[in-house]
Write a protein that holds these residues in place. Structure first.
Motif, PDB file in Angstrom:
ATOM      1  N   LEU A 116      17.258  15.546  -1.441  1.00 24.56           N
ATOM      2  CA  LEU A 116      17.171  16.324  -0.226  1.00 24.56           C
ATOM      3  C   LEU A 116      15.894  16.785   0.041  1.00 24.56           C
ATOM      4  CD1 LEU A 116      19.115  17.489   1.933  1.00 24.56           C
ATOM      5  CD2 LEU A 116      18.645  19.886   0.725  1.00 24.56           C
ATOM      6  N   TYR A 117      15.471  16.546   1.418  1.00 29.04           N
ATOM      7  CA  TYR A 117      14.284  16.925   2.011  1.00 29.04           C
ATOM      8  C   TYR A 117      14.787  18.079   2.973  1.00 29.04           C
ATOM      9  CZ  TYR A 117      10.441  13.957   0.261  1.00 29.04           C
ATOM     10  OH  TYR A 117       9.428  13.498  -0.435  1.00 29.04           O
ATOM     11  N   VAL A 118      14.252  19.291   2.982  1.00 33.21           N
ATOM     12  CA  VAL A 118      14.886  20.233   3.867  1.00 33.21           C
ATOM     13  C   VAL A 118      14.110  19.814   5.141  1.00 33.21           C
ATOM     14  CG1 VAL A 118      14.681  22.690   4.432  1.00 33.21           C
ATOM     15  CG2 VAL A 118      15.298  21.843   2.083  1.00 33.21           C
TER      16      VAL A 118
ATOM     17  N   ASN B 265       4.518  15.134  -9.888  1.00 31.86           N
ATOM     18  CA  ASN B 265       3.469  15.382  -9.050  1.00 31.86           C
ATOM     19  C   ASN B 265       3.745  14.498  -7.890  1.00 31.86           C
ATOM     20  OD1 ASN B 265       2.448  13.179 -10.088  1.00 31.86           O
ATOM     21  ND2 ASN B 265       0.966  14.298 -11.329  1.00 31.86           N
ATOM     22  N   HIS B 266       4.796  14.025  -7.826  1.00 31.87           N
ATOM     23  CA  HIS B 266       5.349  13.024  -6.787  1.00 31.87           C
ATOM     24  C   HIS B 266       4.654  11.755  -6.965  1.00 31.87           C
ATOM     25  CE1 HIS B 266       7.461  13.515  -2.835  1.00 31.87           C
ATOM     26  NE2 HIS B 266       7.237  12.331  -2.682  1.00 31.87           N
ATOM     27  N   GLY B 267       4.500  11.417  -8.256  1.00 30.98           N
ATOM     28  CA  GLY B 267       3.634  10.121  -8.458  1.00 30.98           C
ATOM     29  C   GLY B 267       2.409   9.989  -7.723  1.00 30.98           C
ATOM     30  N   GLY B 268       1.617  11.166  -7.593  1.00 30.27           N
ATOM     31  CA  GLY B 268       0.256  11.505  -6.963  1.00 30.27           C
ATOM     32  C   GLY B 268       0.224  11.337  -5.870  1.00 30.27           C
ATOM     33  N   ARG B 269       1.314  11.447  -4.977  1.00 28.90           N
ATOM     34  CA  ARG B 269       1.218  10.952  -3.534  1.00 28.90           C
ATOM     35  C   ARG B 269       1.106  12.143  -2.465  1.00 28.90           C
ATOM     36  NH1 ARG B 269       3.626   5.815  -2.820  1.00 28.90           N
ATOM     37  NH2 ARG B 269       5.114   6.608  -0.914  1.00 28.90           N
ATOM     38  N   VAL B 270       1.079  13.345  -2.889  1.00 30.02           N
ATOM     39  CA  VAL B 270       0.983  14.434  -2.187  1.00 30.02           C
ATOM     40  C   VAL B 270      -0.431  15.355  -2.450  1.00 30.02           C
ATOM     41  CG1 VAL B 270       2.214  16.537  -1.490  1.00 30.02           C
ATOM     42  CG2 VAL B 270       3.545  14.613  -2.346  1.00 30.02           C
TER      43      VAL B 270
ATOM     44  N   ALA C  66       0.852  -1.139   0.111  1.00 30.58           N
ATOM     45  CA  ALA C  66      -0.012   0.094  -0.022  1.00 30.58           C
ATOM     46  C   ALA C  66       0.935   1.470   0.048  1.00 30.58           C
ATOM     47  CB  ALA C  66      -0.809  -0.081   1.292  1.00 30.58           C
ATOM     48  N   TYR C  67       2.016   1.463   0.727  1.00 30.71           N
ATOM     49  CA  TYR C  67       2.906   2.408   0.805  1.00 30.71           C
ATOM     50  C   TYR C  67       3.573   2.560  -0.634  1.00 30.71           C
ATOM     51  CZ  TYR C  67       7.493   4.657   1.482  1.00 30.71           C
ATOM     52  OH  TYR C  67       8.525   5.421   1.329  1.00 30.71           O
ATOM     53  N   ILE C  68       3.896   1.535  -1.342  1.00 37.49           N
ATOM     54  CA  ILE C  68       4.661   1.887  -2.627  1.00 37.49           C
ATOM     55  C   ILE C  68       3.780   2.106  -3.712  1.00 37.49           C
ATOM     56  CG2 ILE C  68       5.916   0.484  -4.192  1.00 37.49           C
ATOM     57  CD1 ILE C  68       7.419  -1.109  -1.890  1.00 37.49           C
TER      58      ILE C  68
ATOM     59  N   THR D  10      16.719  10.999   0.714  1.00 37.44           N
ATOM     60  CA  THR D  10      17.048  11.261   2.016  1.00 37.44           C
ATOM     61  C   THR D  10      16.410   9.955   2.943  1.00 37.44           C
ATOM     62  OG1 THR D  10      16.839  13.669   1.801  1.00 37.44           O
ATOM     63  CG2 THR D  10      16.239  12.854   4.061  1.00 37.44           C
ATOM     64  N   GLU D  11      15.256   9.505   2.397  1.00 37.52           N
ATOM     65  CA  GLU D  11      14.525   8.517   3.399  1.00 37.52           C
ATOM     66  C   GLU D  11      15.337   7.124   2.800  1.00 37.52           C
ATOM     67  OE1 GLU D  11      10.740   9.478   3.690  1.00 37.52           O
ATOM     68  OE2 GLU D  11      11.054  11.105   4.966  1.00 37.52           O
ATOM     69  N   ALA D  12      16.334   6.983   2.278  1.00 41.71           N
ATOM     70  CA  ALA D  12      16.839   5.522   2.023  1.00 41.71           C
ATOM     71  C   ALA D  12      17.083   4.799   3.529  1.00 41.71           C
ATOM     72  CB  ALA D  12      18.239   5.873   1.262  1.00 41.71           C
TER      73      ALA D  12
ATOM     74  N   ASP E   2       7.880  19.605  -3.229  1.00 42.03           N
ATOM     75  CA  ASP E   2       6.369  19.508  -3.478  1.00 42.03           C
ATOM     76  C   ASP E   2       5.727  18.986  -2.335  1.00 42.03           C
ATOM     77  OD1 ASP E   2       7.225  17.027  -3.542  1.00 42.03           O
ATOM     78  OD2 ASP E   2       6.504  16.773  -5.749  1.00 42.03           O
ATOM     79  N   ALA E   3       6.410  18.715  -1.191  1.00 36.21           N
ATOM     80  CA  ALA E   3       5.752  17.890  -0.084  1.00 36.21           C
ATOM     81  C   ALA E   3       6.295  18.407   1.263  1.00 36.21           C
ATOM     82  CB  ALA E   3       6.204  16.340  -0.064  1.00 36.21           C
ATOM     83  N   PRO E   4       5.855  19.811   1.486  1.00 34.45           N
ATOM     84  CA  PRO E   4       5.909  20.646   2.829  1.00 34.45           C
ATOM     85  C   PRO E   4       5.227  19.678   3.932  1.00 34.45           C
ATOM     86  CG  PRO E   4       4.488  21.825   1.191  1.00 34.45           C
ATOM     87  CD  PRO E   4       5.130  20.745   0.446  1.00 34.45           C
ATOM     88  N   VAL E   5       4.139  19.051   3.486  1.00 36.52           N
ATOM     89  CA  VAL E   5       3.290  18.209   4.326  1.00 36.52           C
ATOM     90  C   VAL E   5       2.983  16.901   3.487  1.00 36.52           C
ATOM     91  CG1 VAL E   5       1.143  19.395   3.364  1.00 36.52           C
ATOM     92  CG2 VAL E   5       1.270  18.298   5.749  1.00 36.52           C
ATOM     93  N   HIS E   6       3.005  15.811   4.624  1.00 34.33           N
ATOM     94  CA  HIS E   6       2.645  14.482   3.951  1.00 34.33           C
ATOM     95  C   HIS E   6       1.177  14.489   3.158  1.00 34.33           C
ATOM     96  CE1 HIS E   6       3.217  10.311   4.072  1.00 34.33           C
ATOM     97  NE2 HIS E   6       4.412  10.409   4.660  1.00 34.33           N
ATOM     98  N   GLY E   7       1.408  14.006   2.046  1.00 34.78           N
ATOM     99  CA  GLY E   7       0.088  13.765   1.477  1.00 34.78           C
ATOM    100  C   GLY E   7      -0.975  12.973   2.306  1.00 34.78           C
ATOM    101  N   LEU E   8      -2.206  13.118   1.918  1.00 33.14           N
ATOM    102  CA  LEU E   8      -3.382  12.491   2.668  1.00 33.14           C
ATOM    103  C   LEU E   8      -3.399  10.827   2.050  1.00 33.14           C
ATOM    104  CD1 LEU E   8      -6.161  14.861   2.515  1.00 33.14           C
ATOM    105  CD2 LEU E   8      -4.844  14.079   4.564  1.00 33.14           C
ATOM    106  N   ARG E   9      -2.570  10.214   2.703  1.00 27.78           N
ATOM    107  CA  ARG E   9      -2.263   8.674   2.090  1.00 27.78           C
ATOM    108  C   ARG E   9      -3.577   7.632   2.797  1.00 27.78           C
ATOM    109  NH1 ARG E   9       3.376   8.377   1.185  1.00 27.78           N
ATOM    110  NH2 ARG E   9       3.963  10.228   0.090  1.00 27.78           N
ATOM    111  N   ASN E  10      -4.492   8.020   2.124  1.00 29.27           N
ATOM    112  CA  ASN E  10      -5.529   7.137   2.508  1.00 29.27           C
ATOM    113  C   ASN E  10      -5.498   5.434   2.466  1.00 29.27           C
ATOM    114  OD1 ASN E  10      -8.309   9.439   1.624  1.00 29.27           O
ATOM    115  ND2 ASN E  10      -6.824   9.541   3.238  1.00 29.27           N
TER     116      ASN E  10
END
Ligand code: FMN
Ligand SMILES: CCCCCCC(=O)C(=O)O
Length: 365
Positions: A136-138, A260-265, A31-33, A115-117, A165-173
């Motif tokens: 890099l994620y700032v 668009n971050h693969g639609g994830r945000v 689901a995450y991937i 960054t999240e490797a 494009d991800a200052p906040v986590h997308g709504l990962r329903n």
């Protein structure tokens, strides 16, 4: 006897990996991937927009001596297909990004390390056989962020890809429904010791975003600071609006990734391939524009290049390849895309990447 790294014999295209990955991965990891934000409209649109573009075949052209080589930000590549940054590769293979790296190297593809490797950026750089860029994620702690940049420089990364494009986590329903829980930021290999202070959380009746969280999210001034702080090529990932591309150029960035971050945000965005032409027009050749989102076929790569992308990045298919067949699966995914691109070039009359232009797209009428 089949081993963990055998490529199933019936795989003919990149999309054949996804259902096998679904069978092999725990449901929450899959689901995450595979998932995206909210109703996943943008995830779907990243595909339908590619499918809606038709190609114009050309015949009998003499294409001998051609090829797919290119140079980007001082790195030479034999083809324009790179591994997009994504976190948590150990969900797919016990060796994590080290396995991805071997696969990417086998397919002679560039790779962007997240960054999240799950593996420290230094260990990955030491094992690399092809140019690596660092994503890099700032972080809220800017001094810590700068330290990560210095580590990437010292380890030999060839470019810095700042995801904006991800200052906040997308709504990962989909993730929520599957019970997926990611690690805390400081548990990521590259972020050990990071102190996080601002979480997006709201009690009933309180504001989620406007009660403090925004104090520390990245803004344009951070890009200006990074520009001053590093000599590495600086590439912004996650630009969809031409106005943002213009602002990025004013700050001296070296490249842009339309994504668009693969639609994830943010759900309900257009497909990256729909956003690409306006950004390319705005940039007007001043820096390379790359794109990602929905690339599943060599013909998609051709379409992206026809609309002005210098190269493309591939996200989920690489992870599915990794989950199914480790490094061999990653290499196979990238190899399939490269072969399909070459076939599409031949059938549209393109000898080199610079021959690929809007003329390969079918214009009705
Ligand atoms: C599991 C997963 C993790 C991701 N992690 C990151 C990340 O750490 N940094 C980032 O900039 N983008 C991340 N992305 C987005 C990808 O870099 C890329 O923009 C997207 O996957 C492209 O779409 P595609 O999967 O359709 O190819 C991630 C994507 C996936 C699927
Ligand atoms: C607040 C930034 C969250 C990014 C999470 C990692 C990522 O890029 C992804 O899962 O996609």
């Amino acid at each position: 006897m089949a081993t963990r790294y055998d490529i199933p014999s019936h795989i003919a295209s990149v999309t054949d990996y996804e259902p096998i990955a679904r069978e092999r991965l725990p449901a929450d990891a899959f689901a995450y991937i595979s998932g995206a934000a909210a109703d996943e409209l943008t995830l779907a649109r990243n595909r339908t927009a590619f499918d809606a573009l038709a190609l114009k075949s050309r015949v009998l052209a003499d294409l001998r001596g051609g090829g797919t080589a290119l140079s980007l930000f001082g790195c030479d590549f034999v083809h324009p297909i790179l591994v997009a940054p994504s976190g948590r590769h150990r969900l797919c293979d016990p060796h994590g990004e080290l396995a991805t790296l071997v696969g990417a190297g086998g397919a002679k593809a560039g790779m962007v390390v997240s960054t999240e490797a799950d593996i420290r950026l230094e260990e990955l750089a030491a094992a690399a056989t092809a140019p690596l860029w660092f994503q890099l994620y700032v972080q809220h702690d800017r001094a810590y962020t700068l330290d990560v940049v210095r580590r990437a420089e010292q380890a030999g990364y060839r470019a810095l890809v700042v995801t904006v494009d991800a200052p906040v986590h997308g709504l990962r329903n989909r993730e929520l429904r599957a019970g997926y829980r990611g690690p805390k930021l400081s548990e990521f290999a590259n972020l050990a010791g990071l102190h996080t202070t601002h979480f997006a959380h709201a009690d009933l009746g309180e504001s989620l975003m406007f009660g403090g969280y925004l104090e520390a999210v990245p803004v344009w001034e951070d890009i200006a600071r990074l520009r001053r702080a590093t000599k590495l090529p600086l590439i912004l990932k996650g630009i969809m609006a031409p106005e943002d591309a213009q602002r990025a150029l004013e700050l001296g960035v070296d490249g842009i990734i339309v994504s668009n971050h693969g639609g994830r945000v943010l759900d309900s965005q257009p497909a990256s391939i729909e956003a690409l032409p306006a950004v390319v027009r705005e940039v007007a050749g001043r820096v390379p524009v790359l794109m990602d989102g929905g690339i599943r076929r060599g013909t998609d790569v051709l379409k992206a290049l026809a609309l002005g992308a210098a190269a493309v990045l591939v996200g989920r298919p690489v992870l599915y390849g990794l989950a199914v067949a480790g490094p061999a699966g990653v290499a196979h995914v990238l190899h399939l895309l490269r072969c399909e691109l070459e076939i599409a070039m031949v059938l549209t009359g393109c000898r080199t990447l610079s021959d690929i232009g809007p003329q390969v797209l079918w214009q009705p009428g």
